[in-house]
Design an enzyme around this catalytic site. Structure first.
Site, short mmCIF file in Angstrom:
data_model
loop_
_atom_site.label_atom_id
_atom_site.label_comp_id
_atom_site.label_asym_id
_atom_site.label_seq_id
_atom_site.Cartn_x
_atom_site.Cartn_y
_atom_site.Cartn_z
CB THR B 175 -0.97 0.05 1.19
OG1 THR B 175 -0.21 -0.12 2.39
CG2 THR B 175 -2.02 -1.06 1.09
CG ASP B 176 4.63 1.93 2.15
OD1 ASP B 176 3.68 2.32 2.85
OD2 ASP B 176 5.72 1.56 2.61
CE1 TYR B 177 7.16 1.19 -2.10
CE2 TYR B 177 5.96 -0.88 -1.92
CZ TYR B 177 7.03 -0.08 -1.56
OH TYR B 177 7.95 -0.54 -0.67
#
Lengths: 430, 408
Positions: B175-177
């Site tokens: 989900t960071d990207y």
């Protein structure tokens, strides 16, 4: 945050003509819940996504798809056969009132029915046309068929998911569609800001493959900089306390001991000691070992470039991990999460949907959002906002029924007479 | 026709984010014309500057591929926020900024005296964007987290992968990207438009946990409505077969195939040269294929495993069947003819890291396309420039701040 009912909406001056299928449904929802008037144009009979489950109380019907509900809330809906000449004429009239047109047809389809960007921009000079497709509007693969799994495969992210030697895993829940929708929504808002400043419209193009490439994390750089290929790691724990562990009622994720990424080992040791479950790790030989685990060593072990170092360390680390496996098995997810976090350790439960629905944090913040469904005589609890805006809060409404707003739009806005609407409905145009 | 003016030209971002999701968020703004001033410090180094991959034998703060890929197009301004006089400098930056972004543990900016209220005092229409892990209030507000634990926490790990296997997630801090930075940019752009229309700024919060649960929405509704706790299903879907990744010739080579309709099934059969088993009645309908899916997958894999993944994809796509190679990073960077033709990756020259590849924007605007403006900054590379051009400081003042260890 203010009561959402009384607050302005960020995009309440924007109208979106939403022709999108599955890959763009979340994009329309994002715009609608920031206040845009998103007019979803479905083929007569309804969007095929309405036939995808799960369904409300498992009753299979186009009016009861929870998959559809979740991605189409807050939109209005009309039906229109845009392949017919009458349908195209109506769509042009609707385009004249729109700021944004969103579509996910195969590249070239809109042009082929006389509704491409050139036509649309003649009707509405500052229109923004956003197109989402598997591989973009041009290039050697642009005509390829792409569902979610094709896009995640071609983006490289699937190669990293799962266990070595086994088939790679598709992420749950059509993540290609979510990512493409997020990228599309970003592009649309950028284009709107540019339009506001200059009066110019333009096209926004999203290739699902490109939308996902960033999800490879560092894999591209590993190849570019070091000519090393990242692969699937499964649950191989090269270091203890970094990975997924089985506990009493499921699984927990631990990320403990990497300097800079969470708390160090001693806090975990103290926890095990306090619980009387540290076994032989209290012996001095193990204590010294933890002191040696600095960033450089961790990296060397993790990436396994120095065979000798790995040979020395791997058996030691395996022993620590075995003790940890036994320790963790004694507790529930909730216990490990609460106590781990209390001790400053990066621990998280592997939540099921049920766990999420009883999560104290999400509930304290009233994240889950009740939405009334009078047509089903019930209220459904929806996932809540992805973001909270203090002045213009996110707002959600029930997803529309098939053709729910036909009369409102065709008669109320386009000025068709009830007889004309009836005739077009009978002809299968609406 | 392209114009030179990018959508966010004239917008300045005081960027207090670090690690993954925050810097990717501000990079999207920077690639589309915003001037992003990353506030960093030698006293509190962004962990990604220390993270792999780095070129062999050259481990410095300026060469991490992880950091560099997320920080192109920005300025690096070193300001030691641990110094008591630093917040005053930070406020001067805020006063000439449109957006202030941060993703620290809740309370950190307040500790520095940079509450939303204080920011509003120096810049009344400021847009403040906060991206804490769990949100600014609530019983878990102080819980620590990183992308690595969001996938398990948000339900993504439980729902992805084989039901016979532990829920290891997607092998990345997924989900960071795209998910979290993307949601943050959307909120920001909506707020910018609102400010342009009304003159009002606002406070935005993107709790990464909440933002991430959004993408498992269907499973949430299946639970809240039907009480069903969905589990991992591997690569199978209830309404498609065959559907999955099939082994091909070579080491760890796979091609995915997705067949939803009977028409697509018949097209697949023709593309495989209509083997005898394709005509078996049990495979005629979706229901039949679902009931015999193990056998079906084995037979399809019998066909794929004697061909290269690229050959399988090309053959099936020519027949109109959705199929794609499970590409690895080498494929996407160097071999994929389509990505190459579209020029997705950018190669930029960096004074220490040399010529390296960067991800391009995830969407394309026809008239004002975003692009990487410059390689990732070296630590403090633009401190002097920001002092002079943005904060209007003179030599004497800069020297004093350096001597006192504030610009560090």
């Amino acid at each position: 945050m203010a009561d959402p009912a009384d607050t302005p909406l960020a995009l309440d001056d924007i109208r979106v003509l939403d022709l999108a299928g599955e890959p763009g449904m979340y994009c329309g929802k994002l715009l609608a819940e920031l206040g845009a008037d998103v007019l979803k144009v479905e083929p007569p009979g309804g969007d095929p996504a309405r036939r995808i489950g799960p369904f409300f109380h498992d009753e299979v019907a186009p009016s009861k798809s929870l998959y559809f509900f979740g991605l189409n809330s807050s939109k209005r809906a009309i039906t229109l056969d845009i392949a017919s000449a009458d349908g195209q004429a109506l769509l042009k009239r609707l385009a004249a009132t729109a700021d944004v047109v969103l579509e996910t047809f195969p590249p070239g389809y809109l042009e082929s029915i006389g509704l491409g960007y050139d036509t649309l921009s003649q009707i509405k000079p500052d229109i923004i046309l956003c197109s989402i497709s598997g591989f973009g509007q041009w290039g050697p693969h642009s005509h390829y068929s792409a569902t979610d799994i094709v896009a995640v495969a071609m983006s490289g992210m699937m190669h990293l998911a799962g266990f070595p030697g086994e088939a790679p895993d598709q992420p749950y829940g059509n993540q290609a569609y979510y990512c493409a929708s997020i990228q599309a929504c970003t592009g649309i808002l950028m284009a709107l800001l540019h339009r506001d400043a200059t009066g110019q419209g333009q096209q926004v193009e999203v290739s699902m493959q490109e939308a996902l490439l960033m999800n490879q994390e560092t894999a591209m750089q590993y190849w570019d900089i070091r000519k090393e290929l990242r692969g699937r790691m499964g649950n191989e724990r090269r270091l203890p306390a970094i990975g997924v562990y089985e506990c009493q009622d499921g699984y927990v994720a631990f990320m403990v001991g990497v300097p800079g990424f969470g708390s160090p080992w001693p806090a975990l040791m103290r926890w095990m000691v306090d619980e009387g479950k540290a076994e032989d790790l209290l012996e001095e030989r193990w204590q010294n070992l933890f002191g040696q685990l600095d960033m450089r060593l961790v990296a060397e072990i993790y990436f396994g470039n120095d065979a000798e170092l790995v040979a020395t360390w791997v058996p030691r680390l395996a022993h620590i991990d075995e003790v940890l496996v036994r320790f963790i098995k004694n507790y529930t997810k909730a216990q490990l999460y609460a106590e781990g976090q209390r001790r400053g350790l990066l621990v998280a439960p592997v939540d099921t949907p049920q766990d999420l629905c009883v999560n104290p944090q999400l509930n304290y913040r009233r994240w889950f959002t009740p939405v009334e469904h009078p047509e089903l005589a019930t209220t459904i609890t929806y996932p809540g906002p992805p973001y909270r805006l203090s002045e213009t809060p996110w707002r959600i409404r029930r997803p529309p029924r098939i053709g729910e707003h036909n009369q409102e739009v065709y008669c109320g806005e386009l000025g068709l007479s009830p007889e004309q609407l009836a005739a077009l409905t009978d002809a299968g145009v609406i | 026709m392209q114009t030179n003016r990018l959508p966010l030209e004239g917008i300045r971002v005081a960027d207090f984010t670090w690690f993954g999701a925050g810097p990717i968020y501000t990079q999207i703004l920077a690639n589309h014309g915003a001037q992003v001033v990353r506030v960093e410090s030698q006293a509190r180094i962004d962990g990604l500057r220390l993270a792999h991959p780095m070129p062999e034998g050259k481990y410095t703060l300026n060469v991490s591929g992880y950091y560099n890929n997320f920080n192109a197009s920005k300025l690096s301004f070193t300001l030691n926020m641990k110094h008591p006089k630093a917040p005053a400098v930070a406020l001067r930056l805020v006063a000439v900024s449109d957006i202030v972004a941060e993703n620290y543990t809740p309370g950190t900016l307040e500790k520095w005296g940079l509450s939303y209220q204080r920011l509003q005092e120096v810049k009344p229409d400021i847009i403040m964007v906060r991206a804490p892990m769990q949100g600014g209030d609530g019983p878990h507000a102080d819980f620590s987290g990183f992308g690595a634990v969001i996938s398990p926490l948000a339900g993504i790990s439980h729902l992805s992968g084989s039901p016979q296997r532990a829920p290891v997630g997607l092998g990345t801090n997924y989900t960071d990207y795209v998910i979290n930075p993307g949601h943050a940019v959307i909120a920001t752009l909506a707020a910018l438009r609102y400010r342009n229309r009304t003159g009002k700024g606002q406070l935005l919060e993107v709790a990464q946990f909440e933002s991430s649960v959004c993408v498992v929405g269907t499973a949430i509704l299946d639970y809240t409505v039907n009480g069903r706790v969905q589990n991992r299903q591997g690569n199978r879907l209830p309404y498609a077969a065959p559907h999955g990744a099939y082994r091909c010739q070579g080491d760890d080579r796979w091609c995915v195939i997705a067949v939803f309709s009977d028409d697509q099934w018949r097209a697949l059969c023709r593309a495989m040269d209509d083997p005898q088993w394709c005509h078996e009645e049990r495979f005629d309908t979706l229901q039949g294929r679902k009931q015999n899916e193990d056998e079906l997958d084995r037979l399809v894999e019998g066909w794929t495993s004697t061909r290269t993944a690229e050959e399988v994809m090309a053959t099936l796509q020519a027949a109109g069947v959705a199929a794609g190679v499970v590409q690895n990073a080498r494929d996407t960077l160097e071999n994929d003819p389509h990505l190459k033709a579209r020029g997705y990756y950018a190669y930029l020259d960096h004074p220490e890291a040399g010529r390296t590849a960067y991800d391009g924007p995830g969407f394309r605007l026809s008239k004002t396309p975003g692009k990487l403006q410059s390689p990732a900054p070296m630590m403090g590379e633009h401190t002097d420039r920001v002092c002079r051009e943005v904060l209007q400081m003179d030599d004497e003042e800069i020297a004093q701040l350096v001597i006192e260890g504030i610009l560090f």
